[in-house]
Scaffold this active site. Structure first.
Site, PDB file in Angstrom:
ATOM      1  N   SER A  26       7.197  25.898  15.820  1.00  0.00           N
ATOM      2  CA  SER A  26       7.381  25.231  14.527  1.00  0.00           C
ATOM      3  C   SER A  26       7.600  23.724  14.735  1.00  0.00           C
ATOM      4  CB  SER A  26       8.551  25.909  13.801  1.00  0.00           C
ATOM      5  OG  SER A  26       8.613  25.499  12.479  1.00  0.00           O
TER       6      SER A  26
ATOM      7  N   ASP B 162       1.405  31.487   6.844  1.00  0.00           N
ATOM      8  CA  ASP B 162       2.244  30.397   7.329  1.00  0.00           C
ATOM      9  C   ASP B 162       1.737  29.098   6.729  1.00  0.00           C
ATOM     10  OD1 ASP B 162       3.651  28.489   8.690  1.00  0.00           O
ATOM     11  OD2 ASP B 162       2.925  29.052  10.688  1.00  0.00           O
TER      12      ASP B 162
ATOM     13  N   HIS C 177       5.465  32.883   9.402  1.00  0.00           N
ATOM     14  CA  HIS C 177       6.095  31.755  10.092  1.00  0.00           C
ATOM     15  C   HIS C 177       7.505  32.124  10.582  1.00  0.00           C
ATOM     16  CE1 HIS C 177       6.511  27.585  11.217  1.00  0.00           C
ATOM     17  NE2 HIS C 177       7.762  27.647  10.792  1.00  0.00           N
TER      18      HIS C 177
END
Ligand SMILES: *[C@@H]1O[C@H](CO)[C@@H](O)[C@H](O)[C@H]1NC(C)=O
Ligand SMILES: *[C@@H]1O[C@H](CO)[C@@H](O)[C@H](O)[C@H]1NC(C)=O
Length: 401
Positions: free
Chosen positions: A189, A341, A371
């Site tokens: 991320s 995501d 995600h």
């Protein structure tokens, strides 16, 4: 009594409809995902309420919740765990205990958390890094870079590169028995953005002698200049991470000024001077057709905002903005993307950009992925998906590092 019950009932309905997200059919363990999403959205809802009432800011509330999940550096049978610092950057080291005749491989890990939250000490990252150290018989370094909004960009990047440069010194590598030719930088991320930016820096800086052998980017966020990609449109009200919250947090990386998230929501936050950068994130050319679907590309609307944040145009914040000659020096790269995501297209476009300049990329796309799944690997909130991603990532590392 009747009126109060009615009010309570209406409040519940309002609340549930506010946090309810439809879960796509192909997602496994859909009840668990739905529960996790509801918990995340409840915390968001509470945080926003607290902010509106003036108790505390949203991000302060969320970061308290993250901190409850931090672990102590507990050694086990196989791994010694040490909290220390590289210069003044806190790091957590995982050192295999068994004797080794040869030098070890090493992985430097940048955790996710939107640049605002979290730590390598979180249960899930502690588990992942410990697992990696054990499975690969490798030294793993978790980096606790400074967080927003107390520290804005480039503090996070500077801490990342400082820790990596410190580690790459001959005397430090030999202290930990690390092979200088077998080092990886990884991140998930926002940590994927840091990993990508730091790797670009190391590979392009002639003063850094030891280079990175491979990088691994797990559902990374890699740009902030276009907030209306197909993935943003499809996942606007996505699982755990909505477009609104993503923009709220990402703007805290740069400023507390509310004007930035407001402009970002309209995708009108970039200055006229940034026009030349949009070719680097032009999804109509960089996304495979499968992901473009029937979305229509529109040219950016520039110069609508009065503020000026040069950081928005900085490739250390948005690694996708690096030009082709900067990308040419990158190492073998692993990129994992998830279908559901909001950051999906960032990873997909980086795959295209790297391949276009001849960098070898191993790309895995998870059709039922969401995600942040790596954060759900430990009880009570574990998903098979988190464990699957862990195995894909460490399996690839083991073969390629
Ligand atoms: C993006 O690509 C399209 C072609 O697919 C092109 O028409 C457009 O001018 C490009 N825009 C930018 C900003 O690069
Ligand atoms: C690429 O970016 C670097 C760093 O900003 C710059 O020094 C270099 O001149 C650029 N190269 C090209 C071909 O634009």
């Amino acid at each position: 009594m009747g009126f109060k019950t009615l009010c309570l009932g209406m409040l519940c309905v309002f609340f549930l409809s506010h946090i309810y997200t439809p879960i796509p059919d192909n997602i496994e363990e859909s009840w668990k995902v739905m529960a996790l999403d509801a918990i995340a959205k409840t915390f968001t809802f509470m945080g926003i309420c607290f902010e509106n009432i003036g108790i505390m800011r949203y991000e302060e509330f969320i970061s308290i919740i993250f901190m409850m999940d931090y672990t102590k550096p507990l050694p086990d049978e196989y791994i010694t765990v040490i909290d220390t610092a590289f210069l003044d950057i806190p790091v957590r080291l995982y050192l295999p205990r068994r004797k080794s005749e040869t030098l070890r491989r090493a992985i430097i890990y940048m955790h996710g958390g939107a640049f605002c939250f979290g730590s390598c000490k979180q249960t899930a990252f502690d588990f992942l890094n410990r697992w990696t150290a054990n499975k690969l018989d490798a030294v793993v370094v978790g980096v606790d870079y400074r967080l927003a909004p107390q520290h804005h960009f480039p503090a996070q990047f500077e801490d990342g590169i400082t820790a990596v440069k410190f580690f790459l010194q001959d005397k430090i590598l030999s202290k930990y028995g690390v092979d200088p030719s077998r080092i990886c930088i990884s991140g998930d991320s926002s940590g994927g953005a840091l990993a990508a930016a730091v790797t670009q820096q190391v590979q392009n800086d002639p003063e850094i002698k030891h280079k990175i052998k491979i990088q691994a980017l797990l559902y990374p966020g890699l740009q902030m200049i276009d907030t209306y990609l197909p993935a943003h449109r499809e996942n606007e009200h996505g699982i755990v991470l909505t477009r609104d919250i993503t923009i709220k947090l990402v703007s805290l990386y740069f400023t507390k000024d509310e004007a930035l998230p407001e402009a970002m929501r309209k995708n009108q936050h970039m200055p006229v001077e940034s026009r030349h950068l949009f070719k680097f994130v032009n999804w109509s050319t960089l996304l495979p057709e499968k992901f473009r679907k029937d979305h229509v590309y529109t040219e950016p609307i520039l110069g609508r905002s009065a503020y000026s944040f040069p950081a928005l145009m900085d490739y250390r914040a948005s690694p996708l903005l690096a030009n082709d000659s900067q990308l040419q020096n990158l190492p073998l790269t692993y990129i994992l993307t998830c279908q559901y995501d909001i950051l999906r297209d960032d990873g997909l476009m980086y795959v295209s950009r790297l391949r276009n300049v001849g960098i070898q990329v191993a790309h895995e796309h998870i059709e039922d992925g969401i995600h942040g799944a790596l954060s759900y690997m430990t009880a009570p909130f574990y998903l098979h998906l988190g464990l699957r991603i862990k195995d894909m990532y460490t399996g690839w590392l083991d073969k390629n590092l």
